[in-house]
Design a protein around this motif. Structure first.
Motif, PDB file in Angstrom:
ATOM      1  N   THR A 276       0.705  -1.472   0.142  1.00  0.00           N
ATOM      2  CA  THR A 276      -0.001  -0.033  -0.115  1.00  0.00           C
ATOM      3  C   THR A 276       1.078   1.369  -0.168  1.00  0.00           C
ATOM      4  N   MET A 277       0.057   2.117  -0.598  1.00  0.00           N
ATOM      5  CA  MET A 277       1.786   3.596  -0.888  1.00  0.00           C
ATOM      6  C   MET A 277       2.104   3.727   0.701  1.00  0.00           C
ATOM      7  N   HIS A 278       1.523   3.096   1.486  1.00  0.00           N
ATOM      8  CA  HIS A 278       1.896   3.557   3.656  1.00  0.00           C
ATOM      9  C   HIS A 278       1.116   2.695   4.667  1.00  0.00           C
ATOM     10  N   ALA A 279       2.768   2.294   4.642  1.00  0.00           N
ATOM     11  CA  ALA A 279       2.288   0.991   5.660  1.00  0.00           C
ATOM     12  C   ALA A 279       1.151   1.614   6.894  1.00  0.00           C
ATOM     13  N   TRP A 280       1.337   2.473   7.336  1.00  0.00           N
ATOM     14  CA  TRP A 280      -0.317   2.337   8.373  1.00  0.00           C
ATOM     15  C   TRP A 280      -1.507   1.649   7.454  1.00  0.00           C
ATOM     16  N   GLU A 281      -1.430   2.230   6.469  1.00  0.00           N
ATOM     17  CA  GLU A 281      -2.934   1.547   5.512  1.00  0.00           C
ATOM     18  C   GLU A 281      -3.230   0.802   5.347  1.00  0.00           C
ATOM     19  N   GLN A 282      -2.029  -0.243   6.100  1.00  0.00           N
ATOM     20  CA  GLN A 282      -2.945  -2.101   6.111  1.00  0.00           C
ATOM     21  C   GLN A 282      -3.343  -2.139   7.613  1.00  0.00           C
ATOM     22  N   GLU A 283      -2.864  -1.396   8.621  1.00  0.00           N
ATOM     23  CA  GLU A 283      -3.188  -1.639  10.259  1.00  0.00           C
ATOM     24  C   GLU A 283      -4.305  -0.690  11.209  1.00  0.00           C
ATOM     25  N   ASP A 284      -5.126   0.062  10.000  1.00  0.00           N
ATOM     26  CA  ASP A 284      -6.027   0.720  10.215  1.00  0.00           C
ATOM     27  C   ASP A 284      -6.202   1.695  11.211  1.00  0.00           C
ATOM     28  N   VAL A 285      -5.239   2.350  11.236  1.00  0.00           N
ATOM     29  CA  VAL A 285      -4.876   3.120  12.368  1.00  0.00           C
ATOM     30  C   VAL A 285      -4.488   4.414  10.973  1.00  0.00           C
ATOM     31  N   VAL A 286      -4.355   5.594  11.637  1.00  0.00           N
ATOM     32  CA  VAL A 286      -3.638   7.015  11.305  1.00  0.00           C
ATOM     33  C   VAL A 286      -2.756   8.023  12.259  1.00  0.00           C
ATOM     34  N   PRO A 287      -1.742   7.429  11.510  1.00  0.00           N
ATOM     35  CA  PRO A 287      -0.145   8.246  12.861  1.00  0.00           C
ATOM     36  C   PRO A 287      -0.819   9.768  12.412  1.00  0.00           C
ATOM     37  N   ASP A 288      -0.510  10.914  13.508  1.00  0.00           N
ATOM     38  CA  ASP A 288      -0.065  12.004  13.762  1.00  0.00           C
ATOM     39  C   ASP A 288       1.053  12.430  13.098  1.00  0.00           C
ATOM     40  N   ILE A 289       2.135  12.834  12.619  1.00  0.00           N
ATOM     41  CA  ILE A 289       3.198  12.317  12.049  1.00  0.00           C
ATOM     42  C   ILE A 289       3.850  11.384  11.061  1.00  0.00           C
ATOM     43  N   GLN A 290       3.659  11.358  10.288  1.00  0.00           N
ATOM     44  CA  GLN A 290       4.648  10.055   9.069  1.00  0.00           C
ATOM     45  C   GLN A 290       5.804  10.329   8.386  1.00  0.00           C
ATOM     46  N   THR A 291       6.750   9.547   8.282  1.00  0.00           N
ATOM     47  CA  THR A 291       8.186  10.217   7.343  1.00  0.00           C
ATOM     48  C   THR A 291       8.673   8.650   6.582  1.00  0.00           C
ATOM     49  N   VAL A 292       8.644   9.470   5.527  1.00  0.00           N
ATOM     50  CA  VAL A 292       9.158   8.586   4.376  1.00  0.00           C
ATOM     51  C   VAL A 292      10.432   9.002   3.706  1.00  0.00           C
ATOM     52  N   GLY A 293      10.537   7.990   3.085  1.00  0.00           N
ATOM     53  CA  GLY A 293      12.564   8.486   2.677  1.00  0.00           C
ATOM     54  C   GLY A 293      12.506   7.631   1.561  1.00  0.00           C
ATOM     55  N   LYS A 294      13.255   6.235   1.696  1.00  0.00           N
ATOM     56  CA  LYS A 294      14.248   6.059   0.476  1.00  0.00           C
ATOM     57  C   LYS A 294      13.212   5.499  -0.590  1.00  0.00           C
ATOM     58  N   CYS A 295      12.055   4.930  -1.062  1.00  0.00           N
ATOM     59  CA  CYS A 295      11.340   5.167  -2.210  1.00  0.00           C
ATOM     60  C   CYS A 295      10.919   6.334  -2.115  1.00  0.00           C
ATOM     61  N   LEU A 296      11.518   7.662  -1.552  1.00  0.00           N
ATOM     62  CA  LEU A 296      10.772   8.678  -2.145  1.00  0.00           C
ATOM     63  C   LEU A 296      11.167   9.097  -3.427  1.00  0.00           C
ATOM     64  N   GLY A 297      12.358   8.639  -3.406  1.00  0.00           N
ATOM     65  CA  GLY A 297      13.252   9.140  -4.870  1.00  0.00           C
ATOM     66  C   GLY A 297      13.749   8.328  -5.782  1.00  0.00           C
ATOM     67  N   GLY A 298      13.983   7.189  -4.746  1.00  0.00           N
ATOM     68  CA  GLY A 298      14.193   5.742  -5.809  1.00  0.00           C
ATOM     69  C   GLY A 298      15.965   5.354  -6.025  1.00  0.00           C
ATOM     70  N   GLY A 299      16.289   6.490  -4.948  1.00  0.00           N
ATOM     71  CA  GLY A 299      18.343   6.778  -5.518  1.00  0.00           C
ATOM     72  C   GLY A 299      18.465   7.752  -6.403  1.00  0.00           C
ATOM     73  N   TYR A 300      17.430   8.465  -6.981  1.00  0.00           N
ATOM     74  CA  TYR A 300      18.045   9.547  -7.511  1.00  0.00           C
ATOM     75  C   TYR A 300      18.720  10.791  -7.709  1.00  0.00           C
ATOM     76  N   GLN A 301      17.778  10.819  -6.653  1.00  0.00           N
ATOM     77  CA  GLN A 301      18.281  11.745  -5.144  1.00  0.00           C
ATOM     78  C   GLN A 301      18.181  12.256  -3.916  1.00  0.00           C
ATOM     79  N   PRO A 302      19.001  12.345  -3.603  1.00  0.00           N
ATOM     80  CA  PRO A 302      18.659  11.794  -1.541  1.00  0.00           C
ATOM     81  C   PRO A 302      17.497  13.656  -1.593  1.00  0.00           C
ATOM     82  N   ILE A 303      17.006  12.282  -0.735  1.00  0.00           N
ATOM     83  CA  ILE A 303      15.158  13.446  -0.065  1.00  0.00           C
ATOM     84  C   ILE A 303      14.567  12.133   0.330  1.00  0.00           C
ATOM     85  N   ALA A 304      13.979  12.760   1.483  1.00  0.00           N
ATOM     86  CA  ALA A 304      12.938  12.576   2.787  1.00  0.00           C
ATOM     87  C   ALA A 304      12.326  13.199   2.547  1.00  0.00           C
TER      88      ALA A 304
END
Ligand code: PMP
Length: 475
Positions: A276-304
């Protein structure tokens, strides 16, 4: 829980590579060793400087989600470079930055309201911690005493001092322990293989862990806690460990009971990796804050990035109106262009659905081929994010001694003929759970042929077969 680093190297990982042949100016992770040198990457393969071509079965550290050398991303980067290569987003904005934030928020289906773009997962975690603190300072009826964080043993949240303070990776913490933030503590992770008692049901495990978290809130003082922090699927620290069903709902309830925020670290498991786009979608919860990183840029640029829920964003907007934080390169236009291009490819090719579909097949094959092996203790994961844990004794789950450096040796072996495969190793003692694991995290666009025709000379099939052969070589 005990914290010991029994490995031969201080960082928690044993030596790797070959001794450095000559003086070097590079201060790499291992100052005495030479790492394999990569001179090219195309699709799912990496080229080494000795002419070998290896299958990149983990996308580095679960990063290269659309493979290497995708010219669509190259074009987006070049187009952005020719438009504007840099601007200071503390005082200016760019269309590409705003568009990426908009698109990221859209992927949360209205659950998150703003995005903050930085350069690494560690930076994202630092920003998440500060956002949580500012929320409690600036919300209606401020709670300035909330300064603490509760995280989990056997977790990794990054290498900068704030993020390192959260994480439970003993080897990476050890030398810096006296410098780490005092207001952080940890509770047990939800790790069924090693943390679920014999005969204990999933419900009982969830209840026990929620109770442990509740007691930790009580111990540190519930009104002093900013947030509970966890990875929905534990990545580098344990090797792709999802929680049992109901765990995240239960910990969310504990956070709500004490008015603390829930921060989910999806730097490694997010942006489609688990199906799922976000792992929390499979947990039936929604975080207040979430971080993303690695697959955001797929390694093409450093980004999170940090995705921020409405409650937190509104508090800052209606409070001081300023997030007191910033980096010179935050929201870098070229990195944003790369991330937008990667996200567009993931969306237009429906790759998240492909992750779920091919992940199910991959998991079945890994289990069929590896689970009877005497040294394969556990196979776990979700989507295209799979961890294989190796043990010396299957019955007792006794790990190999860390000096044996099993995961590292397997990954080194993998690079050699006839395997020619790069996997992501993890080993050492992490808050009492000692083990060796390898992560298999192929790109999202693997085909059914790759997975199903396992005797064919194709990418993922080769990965599966190679893992079997490598595991067999252990005994
Ligand atoms: N959080 C998690 C869950 C991670 O896996 C990592 C990196 N392995 C980080 C944070 C830190 O990210 P970075 O290495 O980009 O700083």
């Amino acid at each position: 829980m005990t914290v010991s680093n029994g490995s031969t190297r201080d960082e928690g990982f044993p030596a790797s590579g070959k001794p450095k042949p000559e003086a070097t100016a590079v201060l790499s992770r291992d100052l005495r060793m030479d790492f394999p040198r990569i001179i090219g990457g195309k699709g799912n393969h990496l080229m080494l400087d000795d002419g070998r071509r290896v299958l990149d079965a983990s996308g580095g550290a679960a990063v290269a989600c659309i493979g290497h050398g995708d010219t669509r991303v190259h074009k987006a980067i070049l187009a952005q470079l020719s438009q504007v290569s840099y601007c200071a987003t503390t005082f200016y904005s760019t269309e590409v930055y705003e568009q990426l934030c908009r698109e990221l928020v859209r992927t949360t289906k209205g659950h998150m309201s703003r995005a903050y773009i930085v350069n690494s997962g560690s930076e994202a975690m630092e920003a998440a911690m500060k956002l949580a603190r500012q929320y409690f300072l600036e919300k209606n009826s401020a709670e300035p005493n909330r300064t603490k964080f509760i995280a989990r043993f056997s977790s990794y949240h990054g290498t900068t001092l704030g993020a390192l303070s959260l994480g439970g990776h003993a080897g990476r913490r050890a030398k810096f322990e006296p410098m780490l933030l005092e207001g952080t503590s940890r509770v047990s992770p939800c790790f069924p293989y090693r943390g679920q008692a014999e005969g204990e049901s999933d419900e009982a495990l969830v209840a026990r862990l929620a109770d442990e978290l509740d007691r930790e809130f009580q111990r540190v003082g519930p009104s002093s806690v900013c947030a509970f922090v966890a990875e929905p699927v534990v990545g580098a620290a344990l090797g792709c460990v999802p929680a049992v069903s109901g765990y995240f709902k239960a910990v969310r309830a504990v956070c709500d009971k004490y008015g603390a925020l829930l921060i989910l670290d999806e730097v490694m498991c997010g942006m489609g990796r688990t199906g799922t786009m976000h792992a929390w979608e499979q947990e039936d919860v929604v975080p207040d804050i979430q971080t993303v990183g690695k697959c955001l840029g797929g390694g093409y640029q450093p980004i999170a990035g940090v995705l921020v829920g409405r409650k937190v964003a509104d508090a800052l907007e209606h409070g001081s109106g300023v997030f007191v934080h910033g980096h010179t390169y935050q929201g870098h236009p070229v990195a944003c262009a790369a991330a937008l291009a990667v996200l567009k490819i993931i969306q237009t090719e429906d790759l998240v659905a492909n992750v779920a579909e091919k992940g199910a097949i991959l998991s079945q094959l890994l289990r069929e081929r590896l689970s009877s092996h005497p040294n394969v203790g556990n196979i776990r994961g979700r989507g295209l994010f799979w961890g294989i844990e190796f043990v010396a004794d299957k019955a007792t789950k006794r790990a190999f001694p860390s000096t044996a450096a099993v995961a590292m040796r397997l990954s080194e072996l993998g690079l050699l003929d006839p395997y020619n495969i790069a996997v992501y190793p993890g080993s050492g003692t992490v808050d009492g759970f000692q083990g060796d694991h390898i992560i298999v995290s192929p790109p999202y666009n693997i085909t059914v042929e790759d997975v199903e025709l396992i005797d064919r000379d194709s990418d993922t099939s080769k990965a599966v077969l190679t893992m079997t052969t490598m595991a067999a070589g252990l005994s």
